[in-house]
Design a protein around this motif. Structure first.
Motif, PDB file in Angstrom:
ATOM      1  N   MET A   1       0.816  -1.193   0.000  1.00 34.51           N
ATOM      2  CA  MET A   1       0.000   0.000   0.000  1.00 34.51           C
ATOM      3  C   MET A   1       0.861   1.258   0.000  1.00 34.51           C
ATOM      4  SD  MET A   1      -3.129  -1.204   0.025  1.00 34.51           S
ATOM      5  CE  MET A   1      -4.138   0.172   0.431  1.00 34.51           C
ATOM      6  N   LYS A   2       2.071   1.168   0.452  1.00 29.90           N
ATOM      7  CA  LYS A   2       2.910   2.360   0.564  1.00 29.90           C
ATOM      8  C   LYS A   2       3.571   2.764  -0.742  1.00 29.90           C
ATOM      9  CE  LYS A   2       3.945   1.616   5.390  1.00 29.90           C
ATOM     10  NZ  LYS A   2       4.968   1.434   6.396  1.00 29.90           N
ATOM     11  N   ASN A   3       3.715   1.860  -1.707  1.00 26.77           N
ATOM     12  CA  ASN A   3       4.438   2.196  -2.929  1.00 26.77           C
ATOM     13  C   ASN A   3       3.539   2.791  -4.018  1.00 26.77           C
ATOM     14  OD1 ASN A   3       3.082  -0.043  -3.754  1.00 26.77           O
ATOM     15  ND2 ASN A   3       4.871  -1.330  -4.014  1.00 26.77           N
ATOM     16  N   GLN A   4       2.284   3.042  -3.732  1.00 22.75           N
ATOM     17  CA  GLN A   4       1.348   3.733  -4.611  1.00 22.75           C
ATOM     18  C   GLN A   4       1.031   2.991  -5.907  1.00 22.75           C
ATOM     19  OE1 GLN A   4      -0.196   6.467  -3.394  1.00 22.75           O
ATOM     20  NE2 GLN A   4       1.001   6.083  -1.574  1.00 22.75           N
ATOM     21  N   ILE A   5       1.257   1.687  -5.967  1.00 22.55           N
ATOM     22  CA  ILE A   5       0.861   0.902  -7.132  1.00 22.55           C
ATOM     23  C   ILE A   5      -0.618   0.539  -6.969  1.00 22.55           C
ATOM     24  CG2 ILE A   5       1.178  -1.272  -8.368  1.00 22.55           C
ATOM     25  CD1 ILE A   5       4.108  -1.172  -7.549  1.00 22.55           C
ATOM     26  N   GLN A   6      -1.397   0.819  -7.978  1.00 20.57           N
ATOM     27  CA  GLN A   6      -2.826   0.555  -7.928  1.00 20.57           C
ATOM     28  C   GLN A   6      -3.098  -0.933  -8.140  1.00 20.57           C
ATOM     29  OE1 GLN A   6      -5.175   2.935  -7.253  1.00 20.57           O
ATOM     30  NE2 GLN A   6      -3.416   4.267  -6.902  1.00 20.57           N
ATOM     31  N   PHE A   7      -3.898  -1.524  -7.284  1.00 20.13           N
ATOM     32  CA  PHE A   7      -4.295  -2.915  -7.435  1.00 20.13           C
ATOM     33  C   PHE A   7      -5.674  -3.099  -6.835  1.00 20.13           C
ATOM     34  CE2 PHE A   7      -2.111  -2.575  -3.431  1.00 20.13           C
ATOM     35  CZ  PHE A   7      -2.841  -3.355  -2.566  1.00 20.13           C
ATOM     36  N   ARG A   8      -6.335  -4.155  -7.266  1.00 21.74           N
ATOM     37  CA  ARG A   8      -7.691  -4.415  -6.810  1.00 21.74           C
ATOM     38  C   ARG A   8      -7.782  -5.690  -5.969  1.00 21.74           C
ATOM     39  NH1 ARG A   8     -12.882  -5.082 -10.754  1.00 21.74           N
ATOM     40  NH2 ARG A   8     -14.318  -5.750  -9.148  1.00 21.74           N
ATOM     41  N   TYR A   9      -6.949  -6.684  -6.298  1.00 16.94           N
ATOM     42  CA  TYR A   9      -6.997  -7.974  -5.612  1.00 16.94           C
ATOM     43  C   TYR A   9      -5.698  -8.248  -4.871  1.00 16.94           C
ATOM     44  CZ  TYR A   9     -11.190  -9.299  -8.159  1.00 16.94           C
ATOM     45  OH  TYR A   9     -12.467  -9.356  -8.644  1.00 16.94           O
ATOM     46  N   VAL A  10      -5.833  -8.977  -3.769  1.00 12.21           N
ATOM     47  CA  VAL A  10      -4.693  -9.483  -3.026  1.00 12.21           C
ATOM     48  C   VAL A  10      -4.684 -10.994  -3.227  1.00 12.21           C
ATOM     49  CG1 VAL A  10      -3.691  -9.774  -0.733  1.00 12.21           C
ATOM     50  CG2 VAL A  10      -4.846  -7.644  -1.332  1.00 12.21           C
ATOM     51  N   LEU A  11      -3.582 -11.513  -3.705  1.00 16.46           N
ATOM     52  CA  LEU A  11      -3.427 -12.942  -3.942  1.00 16.46           C
ATOM     53  C   LEU A  11      -2.413 -13.467  -2.934  1.00 16.46           C
ATOM     54  CD1 LEU A  11      -3.848 -15.482  -5.728  1.00 16.46           C
ATOM     55  CD2 LEU A  11      -1.942 -14.644  -7.117  1.00 16.46           C
ATOM     56  N   ASN A  12      -2.779 -14.527  -2.205  1.00 15.49           N
ATOM     57  CA  ASN A  12      -1.841 -15.072  -1.234  1.00 15.49           C
ATOM     58  C   ASN A  12      -1.959 -16.580  -1.126  1.00 15.49           C
ATOM     59  OD1 ASN A  12      -4.278 -14.999   0.087  1.00 15.49           O
ATOM     60  ND2 ASN A  12      -3.430 -14.425   2.032  1.00 15.49           N
ATOM     61  N   ASP A  13      -1.057 -17.145  -0.373  1.00 14.90           N
ATOM     62  CA  ASP A  13      -0.940 -18.580  -0.174  1.00 14.90           C
ATOM     63  C   ASP A  13      -1.914 -19.039   0.915  1.00 14.90           C
ATOM     64  OD1 ASP A  13      -0.081 -21.174   0.047  1.00 14.90           O
ATOM     65  OD2 ASP A  13       2.021 -20.684   0.269  1.00 14.90           O
ATOM     66  N   SER A  14      -2.186 -20.318   0.974  1.00 11.24           N
ATOM     67  CA  SER A  14      -3.083 -20.857   2.000  1.00 11.24           C
ATOM     68  C   SER A  14      -2.496 -20.703   3.401  1.00 11.24           C
ATOM     69  CB  SER A  14      -3.389 -22.322   1.720  1.00 11.24           C
ATOM     70  OG  SER A  14      -2.218 -23.094   1.773  1.00 11.24           O
ATOM     71  N   TRP A  15      -1.210 -20.504   3.494  1.00 14.97           N
ATOM     72  CA  TRP A  15      -0.569 -20.303   4.801  1.00 14.97           C
ATOM     73  C   TRP A  15      -1.121 -19.052   5.481  1.00 14.97           C
ATOM     74  CZ3 TRP A  15       2.549 -23.077   7.852  1.00 14.97           C
ATOM     75  CH2 TRP A  15       3.214 -22.416   8.874  1.00 14.97           C
ATOM     76  N   PHE A  16      -1.493 -18.039   4.704  1.00 10.43           N
ATOM     77  CA  PHE A  16      -1.982 -16.777   5.241  1.00 10.43           C
ATOM     78  C   PHE A  16      -3.500 -16.668   5.190  1.00 10.43           C
ATOM     79  CE2 PHE A  16       2.301 -15.961   3.672  1.00 10.43           C
ATOM     80  CZ  PHE A  16       2.885 -15.455   4.820  1.00 10.43           C
ATOM     81  N   ALA A  17      -4.179 -17.725   4.831  1.00  7.46           N
ATOM     82  CA  ALA A  17      -5.640 -17.702   4.714  1.00  7.46           C
ATOM     83  C   ALA A  17      -6.267 -17.860   6.095  1.00  7.46           C
ATOM     84  CB  ALA A  17      -6.112 -18.803   3.777  1.00  7.46           C
TER      85      ALA A  17
END
Length: 43
Positions: A1-17
């Protein structure tokens, strides 16, 4: 969020689900997420 890149989805591994991470991404960050769930995870 700090680097100002626009994105809509967060994709992550099941470890963080986890419900806490889902609430944080959807509620505080106002983003959608894609994450696989293991059978033993609580929703």
């Amino acid at each position: 969020m700090k680097n100002q890149i626009q994105f809509r989805y967060v994709l992550n591994d099941s470890w963080f689900a986890s419900s806490e991470n889902m609430r944080f991404i959807k509620g505080e960050q106002n983003k959608d997420f894609i994450m696989p769930l293991k059978d033993n995870r609580k929703m």
